[in-house]
Write an enzyme that holds these catalytic residues in place. Structure first.
Site, PDB file in Angstrom:
ATOM      1  N   CYS A   2       0.926  -1.254   0.041  1.00  0.00           N
ATOM      2  CA  CYS A   2      -0.144  -0.105  -0.084  1.00  0.00           C
ATOM      3  C   CYS A   2       0.876   1.337  -0.136  1.00  0.00           C
ATOM      4  CB  CYS A   2      -0.777   0.027   1.158  1.00  0.00           C
ATOM      5  SG  CYS A   2      -1.967   1.322   1.202  1.00  0.00           S
ATOM      6  N   GLU A 114      -3.079   0.936  -6.943  1.00  0.00           N
ATOM      7  CA  GLU A 114      -2.181   0.117  -7.237  1.00  0.00           C
ATOM      8  C   GLU A 114      -2.079   0.162  -8.826  1.00  0.00           C
ATOM      9  OE1 GLU A 114       0.837  -1.049  -6.499  1.00  0.00           O
ATOM     10  OE2 GLU A 114      -0.166  -1.798  -4.786  1.00  0.00           O
TER      11      GLU A 114
END
Length: 271
Positions: A2, A114
């Site tokens: 993350c 992402e």
């Protein structure tokens, strides 16, 4: 992993969702659609209120800095590298194990970003036709529109170069716990592109479902095995993912337009 997420909910709304008992309006953060390491973020945690007569733990909404600085660190220089802690080893790594036992938190988010390299882009890289293949960002968010509660740790660090009464003498920093990405189908998948979170990236931030919030935040729980059971991945199919503008790749860009779904990846050859 993350490395970037979005957090636009108002503190009063988060207080209601997480049953927060105390938060300071003067610590309110502006909506942030491109949260990057070292930025200030909201965290839900339970600890006694400083200076209160009753030192029982109170659920609070606090503002922390993303990028954990261990209490024993001589400088905060490594904070930007310690934004993630692996669920598999968080209980034993020197930088995280004490926080895992004593200082756990939830980091509220709209979702996380992402980046994916498409198959044709990878082929061009292998053939030497591209040194740096273009990546398409995806936004991963709960399929039902709820708040994403990321499992996190927090830590206190004392800046010994400053006097005790200096407002920046103490840093409160945090990390997001990550785990292996789900291989099952997404709750809502894009029309074109990845069909699972593992297709996007081999790891993902660990989302805690509401039935685990109380146990995770409870500071009286310090047993390793008991806590590690809470790190099991959530049920599959709770998330959706969709392509968003490559403008999110620049941390200077920040606005709700970064979360707008594209009809297809910006470069049609990505998949």
């Amino acid at each position: 992993m993350c490395g970037r997420y979005a957090a636009s909910r108002k503190p009063e709304d988060l207080a209601g969702v997480f049953e927060v008992e105390k938060w300071e309006p003067e610590e309110a953060l502006a909506p942030d659609y491109n949260v990057a390491p070292t930025k200030e973020v909201y965290a839900v945690l339970e600890r006694p209120v400083k200076g209160a007569d009753d030192q029982s733990p109170v659920r609070q909404l606090r503002t922390l800095k993303w990028g954990l600085v261990p209490s024993w660190s001589k400088t905060p220089e490594g904070a930007a590298r310690m934004i993630n802690a692996r669920a598999e080893t968080v209980h034993e790594k020197p930088s995280y194990r004490r926080a895992f036992a004593e200082r756990r938190c939830l980091l509220p988010a709209d979702g996380y970003f992402e980046w994916v390299t498409g198959s044709q882009e990878r082929e061009l890289e292998v053939e030497g036709k591209k040194k740096r293949p273009r990546k398409q960002p995806y936004f991963v968010t709960p399929a039902d529109g709820s708040v994403l509660a990321l499992a996190g740790l927090y830590e206190f660090w004392r800046d010994r170069t400053l006097p005790d009464d200096h407002p920046n003498a103490w840093w409160v920093t945090c990390s997001v716990i990550t785990t292996e990405a789900e291989t099952g189908p997404l709750g809502v998948a894009p029309a074109e592109g990845p069909r699972s979170l593992a297709d996007i990236h081999p790891r993902m931030p660990l989302m805690l479902t509401p039935d685990r919030w109380d146990a995770w935040l409870d500071p009286s729980r310090t047993g390793g095995d008991e806590l590690r059971e809470l790190l099991s991945p959530p049920p599959e199919g709770l998330m959706r993912a969709y392509p968003v503008t490559t403008a999110v790749s620049n941390v200077r860009n920040n606005g709700p337009e970064l979360l707008e779904e594209l009809p297809a990846p910006e470069e049609q050859t990505l998949f």
